[in-house]
Design a protein around this motif. Structure first.
Motif, PDB file in Angstrom:
ATOM      1  N   VAL A  49       0.889  -1.156   0.000  1.00  0.00           N
ATOM      2  CA  VAL A  49       0.000   0.000   0.000  1.00  0.00           C
ATOM      3  C   VAL A  49       0.928   1.206   0.000  1.00  0.00           C
ATOM      4  N   ASN A  52       2.031   3.628   2.896  1.00  0.00           N
ATOM      5  CA  ASN A  52       1.448   3.168   4.152  1.00  0.00           C
ATOM      6  C   ASN A  52       1.983   1.781   4.518  1.00  0.00           C
ATOM      7  N   ASP A  54       2.267   0.326   7.312  1.00  0.00           N
ATOM      8  CA  ASP A  54       1.497  -0.372   8.339  1.00  0.00           C
ATOM      9  C   ASP A  54       0.273  -1.085   7.776  1.00  0.00           C
ATOM     10  N   GLU A  55      -0.107  -0.786   6.554  1.00  0.00           N
ATOM     11  CA  GLU A  55      -1.234  -1.450   5.895  1.00  0.00           C
ATOM     12  C   GLU A  55      -0.770  -2.349   4.754  1.00  0.00           C
ATOM     13  N   SER A  56       0.532  -2.459   4.559  1.00  0.00           N
ATOM     14  CA  SER A  56       1.097  -3.239   3.460  1.00  0.00           C
ATOM     15  C   SER A  56       1.323  -4.686   3.897  1.00  0.00           C
ATOM     16  N   PRO A  57       0.592  -5.650   3.305  1.00  0.00           N
ATOM     17  CA  PRO A  57       0.790  -7.053   3.680  1.00  0.00           C
ATOM     18  C   PRO A  57       2.243  -7.493   3.609  1.00  0.00           C
ATOM     19  N   LEU A  60       3.993  -6.308   6.765  1.00  0.00           N
ATOM     20  CA  LEU A  60       3.491  -7.058   7.917  1.00  0.00           C
ATOM     21  C   LEU A  60       4.050  -8.480   7.937  1.00  0.00           C
ATOM     22  N   ARG A  65       4.203  -9.980  11.579  1.00  0.00           N
ATOM     23  CA  ARG A  65       2.913  -9.579  12.158  1.00  0.00           C
ATOM     24  C   ARG A  65       1.729 -10.100  11.358  1.00  0.00           C
ATOM     25  N   ALA A  66       1.989 -10.773  10.233  1.00  0.00           N
ATOM     26  CA  ALA A  66       0.935 -11.376   9.414  1.00  0.00           C
ATOM     27  C   ALA A  66       1.462 -12.703   8.890  1.00  0.00           C
ATOM     28  N   ARG A  85      10.345  -0.519   4.724  1.00  0.00           N
ATOM     29  CA  ARG A  85       9.268   0.371   5.201  1.00  0.00           C
ATOM     30  C   ARG A  85       9.370   1.746   4.540  1.00  0.00           C
TER      31      ARG A  85
END
Length: 86
Positions: A49, A52, A54-57, A60, A65-66, A85
Motif C-alpha cells: 500500500v 502506508n 502499516d497497511e502493506s501485507p 506485515l 505480524r501477518a 518500510r
C-alpha cells in the motif's frame, strides 16, 4: 529516509525473496523482480500500500505480524526492514 528501489530495496529482495518469487518460481503468483512486479502483486492481491507500510501485507509479513511470515525460514535484519518500510 527515501529508499531507492534499485540501490536499496532490490538487494534485499535478491537475497531473501527471489528464490521463491521470480519468473523461475512464482510462489503465490508474486514476482519481486522489479518495482512494477511488487506493486502488481500476486494471487493474494497487492502486497504494498503505497505510502502506508502499516497497511502493506508485504511489510506485515516480513515483520512477522501477518501470516505467512516471510521469508519463512529466516528473519530480515531490523535495518533491512527499515529500508523496506521507507
Amino acid at each position: 529516509m527515501a529508499a531507492d528501489f534499485g540501490r536499496d530495496v532490490m538487494p534485499i529482495l535478491e537475497t531473501n525473496c527471489l528464490r521463491c518469487h521470480s519468473t523461475a518460481k512464482s510462489e503465490g503468483g508474486l514476482l519481486v523482480e522489479s518495482h512494477d512486479d511488487l506493486l502488481r502483486g500476486g494471487d493474494s492481491g497487492a502486497p504494498i500500500v503505497a505510502g502506508n507500510p502499516d497497511e502493506s501485507p508485504f511489510i506485515l509479513q516480513v515483520e512477522g505480524r501477518a501470516k505467512p511470515k516471510m521469508p519463512p525460514k529466516s528473519d530480515l535484519a531490523p535495518e533491512e526492514i527499515a529500508v523496506l518500510r521507507a
